[in-house]
Structures are given as C-alpha cells and as structure tokens.
Design a protein around this motif. Structure first.
Motif, PDB file in Angstrom:
ATOM      1  N   LYS A   1       1.240   5.196  -0.034  1.00 30.33           N
ATOM      2  CA  LYS A   1       0.544   6.448   0.276  1.00 30.33           C
ATOM      3  C   LYS A   1       1.267   7.584  -0.435  1.00 30.33           C
ATOM      4  CE  LYS A   1      -2.690   5.271   3.210  1.00 30.33           C
ATOM      5  NZ  LYS A   1      -4.064   5.596   2.985  1.00 30.33           N
ATOM      6  N   THR A   2       0.493   8.455  -1.087  1.00 33.29           N
ATOM      7  CA  THR A   2       1.066   9.582  -1.829  1.00 33.29           C
ATOM      8  C   THR A   2       0.424  10.888  -1.365  1.00 33.29           C
ATOM      9  OG1 THR A   2      -0.587   9.645  -3.598  1.00 33.29           O
ATOM     10  CG2 THR A   2       1.243   8.084  -3.869  1.00 33.29           C
TER      11      THR A   2
ATOM     12  N   ASP B   1      -4.959   9.234  -3.355  1.00 29.97           N
ATOM     13  CA  ASP B   1      -3.706   9.339  -2.618  1.00 29.97           C
ATOM     14  C   ASP B   1      -3.196   7.987  -2.129  1.00 29.97           C
ATOM     15  OD1 ASP B   1      -5.531   8.794  -0.644  1.00 29.97           O
ATOM     16  OD2 ASP B   1      -5.011  10.506   0.617  1.00 29.97           O
ATOM     17  N   THR B   2      -3.714   6.900  -2.702  1.00 30.69           N
ATOM     18  CA  THR B   2      -3.300   5.559  -2.298  1.00 30.69           C
ATOM     19  C   THR B   2      -3.204   4.651  -3.519  1.00 30.69           C
ATOM     20  OG1 THR B   2      -4.475   5.853  -0.209  1.00 30.69           O
ATOM     21  CG2 THR B   2      -3.837   3.611  -0.776  1.00 30.69           C
TER      22      THR B   2
ATOM     23  N   VAL C   1       0.870  -1.164   0.000  1.00 30.84           N
ATOM     24  CA  VAL C   1       0.000   0.000   0.000  1.00 30.84           C
ATOM     25  C   VAL C   1       0.911   1.219   0.000  1.00 30.84           C
ATOM     26  CG1 VAL C   1      -1.759   1.303   1.236  1.00 30.84           C
ATOM     27  CG2 VAL C   1      -1.867  -1.201   1.181  1.00 30.84           C
TER      28      VAL C   1
ATOM     29  N   ALA D   1      -1.571   9.706  -6.845  1.00 27.49           N
ATOM     30  CA  ALA D   1      -1.581   8.249  -6.933  1.00 27.49           C
ATOM     31  C   ALA D   1      -1.841   7.729  -8.345  1.00 27.49           C
ATOM     32  CB  ALA D   1      -2.598   7.671  -5.953  1.00 27.49           C
TER      33      ALA D   1
END
Length: 155
Positions: free
Chosen positions: A100-101, A129-130, A98, A106
């Motif tokens: 995360k951004t 955002d993932t 996973v 993402a």
C-alpha cells in the motif's frame, strides 16, 4: 516534427513552465509549438525523459521531470531510495505481497522495482495506491520487507 531531440527539448520546456496533467493537454501545448505527435510517440518520449506523474493538493496530477543531479542508487534497500515515506504497508499471502502506498505513487514504485530486476521479485502490477508484488519461490517475507526497510511481518 521529425527532430526527436528538439521535440524532447520542447516537451521538457513545457513541463518546466506549465502544469500539465494529461498527454492530451501536452499534445495541445506541443501543437502550439508546431510539434504534432501521436499519443504513442508522446508516450515513448515521456518514458525516455523519465517523466513521472505526481499528485497535487487539489486531487489532480501533473507531469514532472526527474531531478537533474540524481544520486546513484544504493545497493542495499535500493527500493527505498525513491519511496521517501510513500510506502504505507506490506501484507503477504503465500508468494504475493500487497504493498500500500500514498495515492499516486504505486506506478512509479512498481516501475522502479521492475527495472532494478531484483532476483527476489518476479514482477509487479500496480494501480494508483496499491502494488501486487509476486515473489520468487523460496524468497522470505523478511527479505521483501528488508528491500523496503519495513518492519518484519509475522508469518
């Protein structure tokens, strides 16, 4: 409008001179240039032009064109060439990661990962955002961390 080259040029000019946040807005602006297109055609045109969405300070998004003179992608750590600090963390569970951004990054990062066609990654699914990244069987967490030049994760 049947002339695709001209349509792509008009889209580029519109995106350079306007803040456009949706395909619907872009269709409206195109119709003012006597260029009526379907949403599907517009979507293909945006993909061909390599248009991306970027977040704005007010929480909305806008379409942007890629830089004209892009440097060639590096071989090692290639996934990091576009992140520029956008990846915040990576956590693992089995053969899943996973990622995360920062908000809005993402999809673009996942698209680049998928289009690099790296052996280590079967595929990705992205939200705002993932990213859910599916690793091939036998690929280590360190290998994935190295792709993103992230600190090693404990097993």
């Amino acid at each position: 409008m049947k002339n695709k080259r001209k349509r792509l040029q008009i889209i580029s000019e519109i995106l350079k001179s306007n803040v456009v946040g949706s395909q619907e807005e872009l269709q409206t602006l195109l119709s003012k240039h006597a260029c009526d297109v379907t949403q599907a055609t517009l979507s293909r045109d945006l993909k061909q032009l390599k248009v991306a969405k970027t977040p704005l300070p007010n929480g909305t998004y806008k379409y942007i064109l890629p830089p004209v003179n892009q440097p060639p992608m590096p071989e090692e750590g290639a996934a990091n060439h576009f992140t520029n600090g956008a990846i915040l963390s990576i956590d693992f569970s089995g053969q899943l990661a996973v990622v995360k951004t920062k908000p809005g990054y993402a999809n673009a990062i996942a698209w680049d990962i998928d289009n690099e066609a790296r052996y280590e990654v079967l595929g990705t699914i992205a939200g705002d955002d993932t990213i859910l990244l599916v690793m091939r069987e036998g690929v280590s967490r360190d290998t994935i961390s190295d792709m993103f030049e992230m600190p090693k994760q404990s097993k």
